[in-house]
Scaffold this motif. Structure first.
Motif, short mmCIF file in Angstrom:
data_model
loop_
_atom_site.label_atom_id
_atom_site.label_comp_id
_atom_site.label_asym_id
_atom_site.label_seq_id
_atom_site.Cartn_x
_atom_site.Cartn_y
_atom_site.Cartn_z
N VAL A 1 -7.68 19.85 10.47
CA VAL A 1 -7.54 19.59 12.08
C VAL A 1 -8.86 18.96 12.35
N ASP A 2 -10.01 20.01 11.61
CA ASP A 2 -11.71 19.46 11.89
C ASP A 2 -11.65 18.35 11.05
N LEU B 1 -0.24 13.02 17.86
CA LEU B 1 -1.20 12.48 17.69
C LEU B 1 -0.72 10.77 17.34
N ASP B 2 1.12 11.03 16.80
CA ASP B 2 0.67 9.49 16.47
C ASP B 2 0.04 8.74 15.54
N LEU B 3 -0.78 9.82 14.42
CA LEU B 3 -1.18 9.30 13.57
C LEU B 3 -0.07 8.57 12.12
N PRO B 4 -0.22 7.35 11.53
CA PRO B 4 0.65 7.11 10.44
C PRO B 4 -0.01 7.64 9.42
N TYR B 5 1.08 8.68 8.97
CA TYR B 5 0.86 9.35 7.55
C TYR B 5 1.95 8.93 6.62
N GLN B 6 1.54 9.61 5.31
CA GLN B 6 2.62 9.33 4.32
C GLN B 6 3.07 11.54 4.01
N LEU C 1 -11.58 10.97 12.35
CA LEU C 1 -10.78 9.70 13.50
C LEU C 1 -10.67 9.80 15.09
N GLY C 2 -11.71 10.94 15.66
CA GLY C 2 -11.85 10.87 16.59
C GLY C 2 -10.92 11.28 17.66
N VAL C 3 -9.83 12.13 17.43
CA VAL C 3 -8.07 12.28 18.33
C VAL C 3 -8.77 13.80 18.39
N ASN C 4 -8.11 14.87 19.01
CA ASN C 4 -8.26 15.61 19.74
C ASN C 4 -7.35 16.08 20.32
N LEU C 5 -6.43 16.77 20.57
CA LEU C 5 -5.74 17.40 21.13
C LEU C 5 -6.50 17.97 22.65
N ASN C 6 -7.27 18.62 22.03
CA ASN C 6 -7.75 19.56 23.01
C ASN C 6 -8.95 19.44 24.34
N LYS C 7 -8.43 17.60 23.86
CA LYS C 7 -9.68 17.05 24.84
C LYS C 7 -10.32 17.83 26.40
N ASN C 8 -9.37 17.88 26.78
CA ASN C 8 -8.68 18.31 28.14
C ASN C 8 -8.84 19.64 28.70
N LEU C 9 -9.14 20.11 27.75
CA LEU C 9 -9.40 22.05 28.02
C LEU C 9 -10.90 21.74 28.32
N THR C 10 -11.04 23.23 29.25
CA THR C 10 -12.37 23.40 29.27
C THR C 10 -12.71 24.40 28.69
N MET D 1 -0.22 18.48 26.30
CA MET D 1 -0.58 19.30 25.03
C MET D 1 -1.75 19.64 24.25
N SER D 2 -1.78 20.79 23.75
CA SER D 2 -2.23 20.84 22.82
C SER D 2 -1.91 21.06 21.32
N THR D 3 -3.76 21.64 20.24
CA THR D 3 -3.15 22.03 18.98
C THR D 3 -2.52 23.22 18.86
N LEU D 4 -2.67 24.27 20.40
CA LEU D 4 -2.07 25.49 19.47
C LEU D 4 -0.65 25.42 19.14
N ASP D 5 -0.09 24.31 20.42
CA ASP D 5 1.59 23.97 20.45
C ASP D 5 1.70 23.34 19.37
N ALA D 6 1.03 23.14 18.47
CA ALA D 6 1.60 22.29 16.85
C ALA D 6 1.67 24.18 16.25
N THR D 7 1.02 25.16 16.40
CA THR D 7 0.60 26.16 15.43
C THR D 7 1.86 26.96 16.23
N VAL D 8 2.10 26.78 17.34
CA VAL D 8 3.16 28.07 17.94
C VAL D 8 4.18 27.12 17.33
N PHE D 9 4.91 25.97 17.56
CA PHE D 9 6.11 25.47 17.01
C PHE D 9 6.13 26.26 15.70
#
Length: 384
Positions: free
Chosen positions: A161-162, A126-131, A168-177, A278-286
Motif C-alpha cells: 500500500v505504501d 482504486l480502480d488500478l489495472p493489474y494482472q 502512483l500518487g493514490v490514497n484511499l485515506n486522503k479524506n481522513l483527519t 471508503m478507506s484502506t481499513l475497509d479493504a483490510t477488514v473485508f
C-alpha cells in the motif's frame, strides 16, 4: 532445483505444496531459498540419524526392500514432476502491476488468504489495472501476496500500500483527519495481528472443511490437499504459539476472536468503517471478515457475523457487490439459520477462474501502450 523426493530434518518442517514455489527449506542451517518446480512431498523425520544404523542391523532382504522402496519413491516423485511441473513465465512489469497470490479456491471466494483478498480488493477500490499471477511463488522474503511494478518487487500488504501510494500518487485515506488515520491504523493492527485467529478456525479447528475448498486436480489431488491443509495448520499453530495467542486454550482463542468481532461491529456505525467514504481499513477488514462470512459454515465466527453482528455481514455484502461483481453468492448464504448442513449444502456459484484477471485491463492489451483503456462496470445496488 527441479525436483526432490523428500528430505529429513531433526525438527518439524512445514513445506507448502504447489507449483513454482521458492521455499526456505532450512537444510544444514541455510536460509537460502530453493526454487522447486512441480509438486513436492516432504516427510520430516525426527530421528533420521538412526535410519542407516538400523539398516546395518537388518538382514540383506530387508535392506534390499528398503532400497527398492526408496528407488520407487524417487521414481514416482520424478514422474510426478514431469507430469505437473510448469515453466516460469517471464513477466514484464513495466508500467503494470503484477499481483502474485494463491490460486482461487472452489467455493467462490477469491482467496483463502485474508491478505491476498485485502490487496486485490484495495486495487479494485482504486480502480488500478493489474494482472493476477497465480503461480504460488513466494516473495524473496517468503511472503504472499507480493507485487511487481516497473521491475520492483514489494511484499507485505502494508508495504505494498505504501509503495503504490508513493509511486502512483493514490490514497484511499486522503479524506481522513490525522486523528482518523491514527484510529484506522490502530484498528488495522488489531485485525491483522489479533483477529488473525480466524486462521486458527480455518486451518486448525475446521481444517477438514477448508481442505475441500483447495483447488487441485490430478490423480493425487486428495492426498496433496490433505498434506497441504495439515502442513498449513501446523504452520498456523507455530505462528500463533510464537505470537502468544496460541498458548491459550481453544475456548480462550474463540473468546478473543469474539471480542475483536464485537469491537468491529461497534465501530461500524456508518456505511464504511471510517465514515461515508471508503478507506484502506475497509479493504483490510473485508479481507478477514470474508473468511468468516463465506469459508466457515456452521462455526462460531459465521454464527456471529450472520446473526448477532449482522451489520458486519451487511458490510461484507456491500463490499462484495461493489468491487466483486463477478463473485456471486446464494441468498441463503447471507444469513445463518442455525442449520449448518443446510447452509453448507447451498454452495455459492464459483468465481470466474480467470488465470490472468483484472478489473480494468490486463497486460495482454499490447495496442494500448502505456495508456490503459478503462472498462467500467455497473455495480449492483448497495441496499442492504
Amino acid at each position: 532445483m527441479h525436483w526432490a523426493a523428500g528430505f529429513a530434518s531433526s525438527r518439524p518442517c512445514v513445506v507448502e505444496l504447489g507449483r513454482n514455489h521458492s521455499l526456505p527449506l532450512g537444510l544444514c542451517g541455510s536460509e537460502q531459498q530453493q526454487s522447486l518446480y512441480g509438486y513436492i512431498i516432504a516427510f520430516p523425520l525426527q530421528d533420521y540419524g538412526g535410519i542407516m544404523s538400523a539398516l546395518g542391523s537388518e538382514s540383506w532382504w530387508k535392506k534390499t526392500l528398503y532400497i527398492t522402496g526408496g528407488a520407487l519413491l524417487a521414481a514416482a516423485a520424478y514422474l510426478l514432476h514431469e507430469l505437473l511441473a510448469i515453466k516460469e513465465q517471464e513477466l514484464d512489469s513495466k508500467d503494470a502491476i503484477i499481483l502474485h497470490q494463491f490460486s482461487r479456491p472452489k467455493n467462490g471466494i477469491p482467496s483463502l488468504s485474508p491478505f491476498c483478498l485485502k490487496i486485490e480488493t484495495y486495487l479494485r477500490m482504486l480502480d488500478l489495472p493489474y494482472q493476477n499471477y497465480f503461480d504460488g511463488k513466494l516473495s524473496p522474503q517468503g511472503k504472499m501476496p507480493w507485487i511487481e511494478y516497473n521491475h520492483e518487487q514489494v511484499s507485505g500488504s502494508e508495504f505494498i500500500v505504501d509503495f503504490l501510494e508513493e509511486k502512483l500518487g493514490v490514497n484511499l485515506n486522503k479524506n481522513l483527519t490525522p486523528q482518523e488515520i491514527a484510529v484506522s491504523r490502530a484498528v488495522t493492527k488489531m485485525v491483522e495481528e489479533h483477529l488473525y485467529t480466524i486462521a486458527y478456525c480455518q486451518w486448525v479447528d475446521n481444517v477438514e472443511e477448508t481442505q475441500k475448498l483447495l483447488a487441485m486436480n490430478g490423480p493425487l489431488s486428495d492426498t496433496l490437499k490433505w498434506l497441504l491443509s495439515h502442513l498449513n495448520g501446523s504452520m498456523v499453530r507455530r505462528e500463533m504459539y510464537g505470537h502468544g495467542i496460541g498458548r491459550f486454550s481453544k475456548e480462550e482463542v474463540y473468546t478473543l476472536m469474539e471480542k475483536d468481532m464485537r469491537t468491529l461491529a461497534t465501530l461500524l456505525d456508518k456505511k464504511y468503517f471510517m465514515g461515508s467514504k471508503m478507506s484502506t481499513l475497509d479493504a483490510t477488514v473485508f479481507g478477514h471478515l470474508a473468511q468468516a462470512m463465506w469459508t466457515l459454515p456452521g462455526t462460531r465466527p459465521e454464527q456471529l457475523i450472520k446473526g448477532e453482528l449482522i451489520n458486519l455481514a451487511m458490510f461484507c455484502e456491500r463490499m462484495r457487490r461493489k468491487f466483486w461483481p463477478e463473485w456471486f453468492v446464494e441468498v441463503e448464504d447471507l444469513f445463518y439459520d442455525g442449520d449448518s448442513e443446510s447452509s453448507s449444502s447451498s454452495t455459492p456459484a464459483g468465481l470466474l477462474d480467470f488465470g490472468l484477471f483484472s478489473r480494468t485491463d490486463t497486460l495482454d492489451d499490447s495496442d494500448s501502450g502505456s495508456q490503459s483503456t478503462r472498462h467500467t462496470h455497473t455495480p449492483s445496488p448497495e441496499s442492504d
